[in-house]
Motif scaffolding. Structure first.
Motif, mmCIF file in Angstrom:
data_model
loop_
_atom_site.group_PDB
_atom_site.id
_atom_site.type_symbol
_atom_site.label_atom_id
_atom_site.label_comp_id
_atom_site.label_asym_id
_atom_site.label_seq_id
_atom_site.Cartn_x
_atom_site.Cartn_y
_atom_site.Cartn_z
ATOM 1 N N LEU A 367 0.805 -1.224 0.000
ATOM 2 C CA LEU A 367 0.000 0.000 0.000
ATOM 3 C C LEU A 367 0.837 1.273 0.000
ATOM 4 N N GLY A 368 2.102 1.173 0.416
ATOM 5 C CA GLY A 368 2.920 2.371 0.533
ATOM 6 C C GLY A 368 2.522 3.236 1.708
ATOM 7 N N ARG A 369 1.997 2.617 2.765
ATOM 8 C CA ARG A 369 1.603 3.371 3.955
ATOM 9 C C ARG A 369 1.729 2.487 5.190
ATOM 10 N N ARG A 370 1.781 3.120 6.337
ATOM 11 C CA ARG A 370 1.923 2.369 7.584
ATOM 12 C C ARG A 370 0.626 1.660 7.952
ATOM 13 N N LEU A 371 0.750 0.664 8.811
ATOM 14 C CA LEU A 371 -0.444 0.001 9.328
ATOM 15 C C LEU A 371 -1.281 0.988 10.138
ATOM 16 N N PHE A 372 -2.580 0.793 10.121
ATOM 17 C CA PHE A 372 -3.480 1.669 10.870
ATOM 18 C C PHE A 372 -3.132 1.654 12.346
ATOM 19 N N SER A 373 -2.898 0.452 12.910
ATOM 20 C CA SER A 373 -2.602 0.358 14.337
ATOM 21 C C SER A 373 -1.737 -0.859 14.620
ATOM 22 N N THR A 374 -0.495 -0.615 15.033
ATOM 23 C CA THR A 374 0.351 -1.732 15.453
ATOM 24 C C THR A 374 -0.119 -2.279 16.796
ATOM 25 N N ARG A 375 -0.795 -1.448 17.574
ATOM 26 C CA ARG A 375 -1.320 -1.922 18.860
ATOM 27 C C ARG A 375 -2.409 -2.974 18.633
ATOM 28 N N LEU A 376 -3.261 -2.756 17.623
ATOM 29 C CA LEU A 376 -4.294 -3.745 17.319
ATOM 30 C C LEU A 376 -3.683 -5.046 16.816
ATOM 31 N N VAL A 377 -2.551 -4.960 16.105
ATOM 32 C CA VAL A 377 -1.849 -6.178 15.699
ATOM 33 C C VAL A 377 -1.394 -6.944 16.932
ATOM 34 N N SER A 378 -0.881 -6.234 17.924
ATOM 35 C CA SER A 378 -0.449 -6.879 19.169
ATOM 36 C C SER A 378 -1.628 -7.485 19.914
ATOM 37 N N VAL A 379 -2.766 -6.780 19.898
ATOM 38 C CA VAL A 379 -3.972 -7.322 20.525
ATOM 39 C C VAL A 379 -4.394 -8.612 19.833
ATOM 40 N N GLN A 380 -4.383 -8.588 18.497
ATOM 41 C CA GLN A 380 -4.741 -9.796 17.757
ATOM 42 C C GLN A 380 -3.795 -10.947 18.089
ATOM 43 N N PHE A 381 -2.508 -10.644 18.142
ATOM 44 C CA PHE A 381 -1.526 -11.681 18.451
ATOM 45 C C PHE A 381 -1.794 -12.287 19.834
ATOM 46 N N GLY A 382 -2.029 -11.450 20.825
ATOM 47 C CA GLY A 382 -2.278 -11.947 22.172
ATOM 48 C C GLY A 382 -3.532 -12.797 22.262
ATOM 49 N N LEU A 383 -4.614 -12.319 21.652
ATOM 50 C CA LEU A 383 -5.865 -13.079 21.659
ATOM 51 C C LEU A 383 -5.700 -14.418 20.947
ATOM 52 N N LEU A 384 -5.063 -14.368 19.787
ATOM 53 C CA LEU A 384 -4.928 -15.585 18.986
ATOM 54 C C LEU A 384 -3.987 -16.583 19.648
ATOM 55 N N MET A 385 -2.886 -16.102 20.200
ATOM 56 C CA MET A 385 -1.946 -16.993 20.873
ATOM 57 C C MET A 385 -2.611 -17.682 22.062
ATOM 58 N N THR A 386 -3.331 -16.916 22.876
ATOM 59 C CA THR A 386 -4.023 -17.500 24.020
ATOM 60 C C THR A 386 -5.087 -18.491 23.566
ATOM 61 N N GLY A 387 -5.848 -18.094 22.551
ATOM 62 C CA GLY A 387 -6.924 -18.948 22.066
ATOM 63 C C GLY A 387 -6.432 -20.249 21.475
ATOM 64 N N VAL A 388 -5.423 -20.180 20.607
ATOM 65 C CA VAL A 388 -4.940 -21.387 19.930
ATOM 66 C C VAL A 388 -4.236 -22.321 20.910
ATOM 67 N N VAL A 389 -3.358 -21.777 21.755
ATOM 68 C CA VAL A 389 -2.655 -22.623 22.725
ATOM 69 C C VAL A 389 -3.649 -23.231 23.715
ATOM 70 N N GLY A 390 -4.591 -22.416 24.200
ATOM 71 C CA GLY A 390 -5.605 -22.926 25.114
ATOM 72 C C GLY A 390 -6.466 -23.995 24.461
ATOM 73 N N PHE A 391 -6.857 -23.760 23.230
ATOM 74 C CA PHE A 391 -7.648 -24.721 22.457
ATOM 75 C C PHE A 391 -6.913 -26.055 22.355
ATOM 76 N N PHE A 392 -5.643 -25.973 22.011
ATOM 77 C CA PHE A 392 -4.819 -27.168 21.856
ATOM 78 C C PHE A 392 -4.699 -27.941 23.168
ATOM 79 N N LEU A 393 -4.417 -27.239 24.251
ATOM 80 C CA LEU A 393 -4.245 -27.912 25.541
ATOM 81 C C LEU A 393 -5.545 -28.534 26.033
ATOM 82 N N VAL A 394 -6.640 -27.793 25.905
ATOM 83 C CA VAL A 394 -7.940 -28.306 26.361
ATOM 84 C C VAL A 394 -8.334 -29.566 25.598
#
Length: 466
Positions: A367-394
């Motif tokens: 796009l030739g532009r910065r991401l809208f929010s790197t903080r939202l990327v971090s939020v997505q990473f945290g949610l997804l990491m917790t969800g996938v690892v928790g899903f796997f363990l359960v």
């Protein structure tokens, strides 16, 4: 008309279309998976709504995540970085758009027809014949576009990511019609146990020859760029490429150890399953040696952390997978929730994390532009990491509870009352994953609509070593 032609011919427009489709289908596919999780918590919840019962929502969820989210997002990233690595442009943006249209027509058909019960009724091969044709058309168009891009390149060396992307298109074009039995369009199936052999030849190769090459290619692109260092060994990367092709095609029958298939086929599948640790460790060693001493850059980078965590789950998946192919292990784990947990860290964990990392890494360059929010990327990473690892363990724990009970002679009637707590936790982890998908889609759309342009965006690939 001129505006429309400009959009379809604009550099990287096809790549952007594939990435956006992946983000949309990620949100849609995981949301549909939440209906499946709800049904397992309260089986009577959707009894009067036929298109929301588990038997119909599950194939929608599985096919949309594989064919709608992971594969398109990785293909979109590849349509950007393959020309960049070859120091040229994609040979034909319109061909990329046509492939996008055919592929997404198949995914959309599943979202409409599968809830209505219009399906071939075979795992990972539910799309009916006309939309099997759409997938094949898309693959052929991708092959032509990629091969012609290579033919017009200005870079003499074919970096390993290019090998994997082209290999994926060729291999999947060969495997898909076999697995979907496209020469019998009325049924899309073979008679008797032969159908199981065909199906699992295809089912496992869908992961190993579609998702794995694309995810590996993206990791080989992102890791050297983020760490700002050459690839540790180009030769080692090609060794992993050829070992993957040699071994992976034979391992699908380890799903059929309890079925009346030839013993030689079972033995071959188990042996090759164990041997699959070779290409996996080759890839991981090459990438981790590339990042040696620079891992902090990966974890701080918005796309790099997704790729790094995806590689960690690749290690877990490809140690667990061969071990659970052993008959002694399958006696406890097969037909249980253990297998479902394994499938989720393979598709959503390994390939899905790398797909998202590739998208967040390539989107600013496209796009030739910065991401809208790197903080939202971090939020997505945290949610997804917790969800996938928790899903796997359960689900792993639930599977062991099921398997050990059955091995000790307890019938299913006595095992089912033990499952509700695990199903509730599964639903909770799924809710985190769904939230992560919608957060990512919002961030992606806002980034595309963003007006501000970045002043410095590195689009030139890092040199690689021999």
């Amino acid at each position: 008309m001129n505006r429309r032609q400009t959009i379809f011919r604009k550099p990287n427009s096809a790549a952007l279309a594939w990435l956006l489709a992946g983000a949309v289908w990620f949100a849609m596919g995981t949301t549909w998976g939440l209906f499946s999780a709800a049904h397992l918590i309260a089986p009577e919840l959707f009894d009067n709504i036929s298109w929301l019962v588990f038997g119909r929502t599950r194939p929608v969820h599985v096919n949309t995540v594989i064919f709608g989210f992971v594969a398109p997002m990785l293909i979109g990233a590849a349509l950007h970085y393959v020309p960049a690595l070859l120091k040229t442009r994609l040979w034909s943006e319109p061909l990329g758009w046509l492939a996008w249209l055919a592929w997404n027509a198949a995914v959309a058909s599943g979202f409409i027809l599968l809830p209505l019960g219009i399906t071939q009724g075979r795992e990972y091969a539910e799309y009916i014949f006309p939309f099997d044709v759409c997938i094949m058309v898309a693959l052929v168009l991708l092959i032509v576009n990629l091969v012609m891009t290579i033919a017009t390149r200005r870079e003499p060396l074919l970096y390993v990511s290019v090998w994997y992307v082209v290999g994926m298109a060729v291999w999947t074009a060969g495997v898909y019609p076999i697995g979907n039995v496209m020469w019998q369009p009325a049924t899309g199936a073979m008679p008797g146990v032969l159908d199981s052999i065909f199906l699992w030849f295809y089912g496992h190769n869908l992961v190993g020859l579609l998702l794995t090459p694309l995810a590996t290619a993206a990791a080989y692109f992102v890791v050297p760029r983020v760490t700002r260092t050459p690839l540790y060994s180009h030769t080692l990367s090609l060794v992993g490429f050829w070992i993957l092709l040699t071994l992976y095609t034979h391992i699908g029958a380890h799903h059929l150890l309890q079925a009346p298939v030839p013993n030689w086929l079972k033995t071959l599948s188990v042996v090759d399953s164990m041997a699959m640790m070779l290409p996996v460790f080759t890839v991981l060693m090459n990438l981790w040696l590339t990042a040696r001493g620079r891992g902090g850059r990966l974890w701080r980078d918005v796309g790099g952390r997704f790729v790094m965590f995806g590689l960690i789950l690749y290690f877990v998946t490809c140690v667990q997978g061969p071990l659970q192919s052993l008959p002694s292990v399958q006696r406890v784990t097969h037909f249980t929730n253990w297998t479902i947990g394994h499938a989720h860290i393979a598709v959503l964990g390994f390939a899905g994390f790398i797909a998202l990392g590739a998208m967040w890494h390539t989107l600013p360059g496209i796009l030739g532009r910065r991401l809208f929010s790197t903080r939202l990327v971090s939020v997505q990473f945290g949610l997804l990491m917790t969800g996938v690892v928790g899903f796997f363990l359960v689900l792993s724990i639930a599977g062991l509870v099921q398997g050990t009970n059955w091995a000790n002679g307890n019938v299913e009637y006595n095992t089912l009352p033990m499952m509700p707590p695990y199903m509730i936790l599964r639903g909770a982890m799924g809710l985190l994953i769904v939230t992560a998908a919608w957060v990512g889609l919002y961030n992606c759309v806002k980034t595309i609509r963003r007006k501000e342009r970045a002043t410095e965006l590195a689009t030139k690939p890092v040199a690689n070593s021999q």
